[in-house]
Write a protein that holds these residues in place. Structure first.
Motif, short mmCIF file in Angstrom:
data_model
loop_
_atom_site.label_atom_id
_atom_site.label_comp_id
_atom_site.label_asym_id
_atom_site.label_seq_id
_atom_site.Cartn_x
_atom_site.Cartn_y
_atom_site.Cartn_z
N LYS B 15 33.99 -45.14 49.76
CA LYS B 15 35.34 -45.07 50.34
C LYS B 15 35.27 -44.96 51.86
O LYS B 15 35.96 -45.69 52.58
CB LYS B 15 36.08 -43.87 49.76
N SER B 16 34.40 -44.06 52.34
CA SER B 16 34.30 -43.87 53.79
C SER B 16 33.77 -45.11 54.48
O SER B 16 34.19 -45.44 55.59
CB SER B 16 33.38 -42.68 54.09
N THR B 17 32.83 -45.81 53.82
CA THR B 17 32.27 -47.02 54.43
C THR B 17 33.34 -48.10 54.52
O THR B 17 33.45 -48.80 55.53
CB THR B 17 31.08 -47.55 53.61
N VAL B 18 34.13 -48.23 53.45
CA VAL B 18 35.20 -49.23 53.46
C VAL B 18 36.19 -48.91 54.58
O VAL B 18 36.61 -49.80 55.32
CB VAL B 18 35.90 -49.28 52.08
N GLU B 19 36.52 -47.63 54.74
CA GLU B 19 37.41 -47.23 55.85
C GLU B 19 36.82 -47.66 57.19
O GLU B 19 37.53 -48.18 58.05
CB GLU B 19 37.61 -45.71 55.85
N LEU B 20 35.51 -47.44 57.32
CA LEU B 20 34.83 -47.81 58.57
C LEU B 20 34.91 -49.32 58.79
O LEU B 20 35.21 -49.79 59.88
CB LEU B 20 33.37 -47.34 58.51
N PHE B 21 34.65 -50.09 57.74
CA PHE B 21 34.72 -51.55 57.83
C PHE B 21 36.11 -51.99 58.26
O PHE B 21 36.27 -52.88 59.07
CB PHE B 21 34.37 -52.19 56.48
N GLU B 22 37.12 -51.34 57.67
CA GLU B 22 38.50 -51.76 57.98
C GLU B 22 38.85 -51.43 59.42
O GLU B 22 39.55 -52.19 60.09
CB GLU B 22 39.47 -51.12 56.98
#
Lengths: 388, 209
Positions: B15-22
């Motif tokens: 979840k945190s990685t996806v947030e970072l990607f976004e």
């Protein structure tokens, strides 16, 4: 029934048909390169005394060796490496030979890897050893041989070149105890920046600490040298950089562009490297397939102070890639002897066809319909009958 | 060109990685609507994301079938061998701690202590550093149970808020090390696809700093 009757030990496997053709194909390609540089083959025993591999500079952990004993109870290791046996051989049986000598090997090494990791415990390796010479000429020839070997078997590869003295001198001049230095060595090798920074933060700040912090990120093209010269002021380390720079300039005449990488953070497990170090990678495989460098120090163990350099290539994975384009091994013609009195005639005829360049095979089935069925199943196009 | 393949630890780190990607402007719609698929493309195929259990992230990266991975430092310490650790991503923060029953004097006496843990390698390294000989027992589930029922003198485990320890009348004796999510890279990938990977790492680094 015996429990392990039908399986091979973990980390080993059988090679069949096309798999073997692919191994032969890769070996031949590499052997051509070795031959062209006048390297000569040696074969050393698979079993050696454990002492050979347990020296301080061997860099081989006791856990990773398969061990047994001889009939006097002396510890034997199944060869985990071919360089040390060759060093033994040169410093004993070849001590009166004219140096330098150029040797190559094509034999498996055995490593007892942790289980269930999918790693091979039996690794087919080919490699060269250029023994009895030091300096730029030898270094350039060994690296060029490595590059040509990679070129012979792969379209997309990288060779990275570094210098073991660069990092060793930085570490020597660092004010810290041996254990910390060993940790730093491991972190740099694994490009583990965060752990490296943690440990460096605990030391007194100095130019050396800053240099060690930056060295692992110094890999790439020519621009690396400039960046390195800005942060390093240790004389010996700068000498190593200067040497790499001149090597890089010479190697760039091979016109390989970014296939040759400078990696100032390249540190090998083996403590024995004392000059250039290099590693090769091919696209599609997650680990180095070639590694080598200069290891003058290993001959000190044999009380024989001569220069040595070389490299080893792992064949297994290259062969796996080569399998897809290696030639078919299905014969073109199956020769069948109609009657028993025609057998020798048919065998001789088959040999004649082979001499003429046709892939022919003599059928050792005695029933014609069985032989025809065999040919059909295997996809042999032509069926020839000898006799009336 | 093949997309760069990134293995993400399923769950919170994912979840945190996806947030970072976004935050970096990459389109992650396919990850949000993944259904049961395990390989997902990011930003119209520039990257490919693979979802895996923590220890498997390391396995995939080590074997080179994934170029990059996002995994907790805890998993790296317990399973890690050969790959590059490129970046501390700053999220997924917690600590490894040695804990025992409240009031128990752990370091008292000469008897070898027994430690229950999900992380035998971390535990062994920690006590080796202290020159202490301990017996390590591997537990798969709630480690906190072991000292309570008398299997072990103490535990080495991940502590985030400490509420589970408190609820079971356990207390932290000593912190072993800090943990957070890390970006790791396969050794060969970093050499063969240096520029693409470095560009991504630079962007991520700028964002998490």
């Amino acid at each position: 029934m015996k429990k392990n009757l039908k399986i091979t030990p973990e980390g080993t496997k059988d090679y069949l048909f096309k798999e073997c053709t692919a191994v032969d194909y890769v070996c031949k390609k590499i052997q051509n390169v070795f031959d062209n540089h006048q390297f000569h083959r040696v074969i050393t025993p698979a079993l050696e005394y454990y002492d050979l591999f347990s020296t301080d500079s061997s860099g081989i952990s006791p856990e990773s060796m398969f061990k047994t004993t001889d009939n006097n109870g002396r510890l034997i290791a199944v060869r985990p490496d071919s360089t040390l046996p060759i060093a033994r051989l040169v410093s004993t049986r070849m001590q009166n030979e004219v140096l330098p000598v150029r040797l190559y090997y094509n034999q498996a090494v055995y490593r007892n890897n942790p289980s269930l990791t999918g790693r091979s415990n039996e690794i087919m390796q080919m490699g060269i050893e250029l023994i009895g010479s030091r300096g730029k000429r030898a270094d350039l020839e060994v690296i060029t041989t490595a590059i040509q070997s990679m070129q012979a078997v792969s379209d997309d590869f990288r060779i990275e070149v570094g210098h073991s003295m660069l990092f060793n001198t930085l570490l020597d001049s660092l004010d810290a105890d041996e254990e910390i230095k060993e940790h730093i060595r491991i972190y740099i090798e694994n490009k583990n920046y965060s752990a490296l920074n943690d440990i460096l933060d605990k030391l007194n700040p100095s130019d050396t600490v800053t240099a060690i912090r930056t060295v692992p990120s110094l890999f790439g093209g020519e621009e690396v040298f400039e960046r390195a010269e800005k942060i390093i002021n240790n004389k010996k380390a700068l000498d190593a950089i200067e040497y790499l720079k001149s090597l890089y300039k010479d190697l760039s005449t091979l016109d390989l562009g970014d296939k040759i990488i400078i990696d100032l953070g390249l540190v090998q497990h083996n403590d024995y490297y004392s000059g250039i170090v290099f590693t090769g990678y091919v696209l599609g495989y997650g680990d180095a397939i070639l590694s080598g460098g200069r290891y003058d120090k290993i001959f000190d163990e044999f009380n024989c102070s001569i220069g040595a350099s070389g490299f080893a290539i792992n064949i297994n994975h290259l062969a796996e890639q080569a399998r897809y384009y290696s030639k078919s091994n299905i014969p073109e013609v199956l020769v069948f002897a109609k009657n028993d009195c025609d057998i020798m005639k048919a065998i001789k005829y088959t040999s004649k066809l082979v001499e003429q360049g046709t892939k022919a095979q003599f059928s050792d089935l005695s029933d014609e319909s069985e032989a025809r069925e065999f040919a059909e199943k295997l996809g042999i196009k032509k069926f020839e009958i000898i006799g009336d | 060109m093949k997309p760069i393949r990134i293995a993400l630890t399923k769950g919170r780190l994912e979840k945190s990685t996806v947030e970072l990607f976004e935050k970096l402007g990459y389109n992650c719609d396919e990850i949000h609507n993944k259904g049961r698929r395990l390989i997902l493309s990011v930003d119209g195929g520039q990257f490919e994301v693979v979802l895996a259990k923590a220890a498997d992230v390391i396995t995939y990266v080590e074997h080179g079938v994934c170029d990059l991975g996002v995994v907790g430092k805890d998993t790296i310490l317990e399973n890690g061998t050969s790959f590059y650790e490129l970046l501390d991503l700053g999220f997924g923060k917690c600590k490894f701690a040695l804990a025992c029953k409240k009031g128990y004097d752990f370091y008292h006496g000469y008897g070898a202590k027994t430690i229950a843990t999900k992380y035998p390698k971390v535990t062994r390294n920690f006590f080796e550093g202290k020159n202490m000989d301990v017996r390590v027992i591997k537990i798969e589930g709630s480690v906190e149970l072991a000292p309570l029922v008398g299997l072990a003198d103490g535990i080495v485990d991940i502590v985030e808020t400490g509420s589970t320890l408190k609820a079971n009348d356990l207390e932290v004796i000593e912190y072993v090390t800090d943990i957070s999510a890390r970006l790791i890279a396969n050794t060969a990938s970093l050499k063969l696809r240096k520029y693409e990977i470095e560009e991504l790492v630079r962007k991520m680094e700028a964002e998490v700093k």
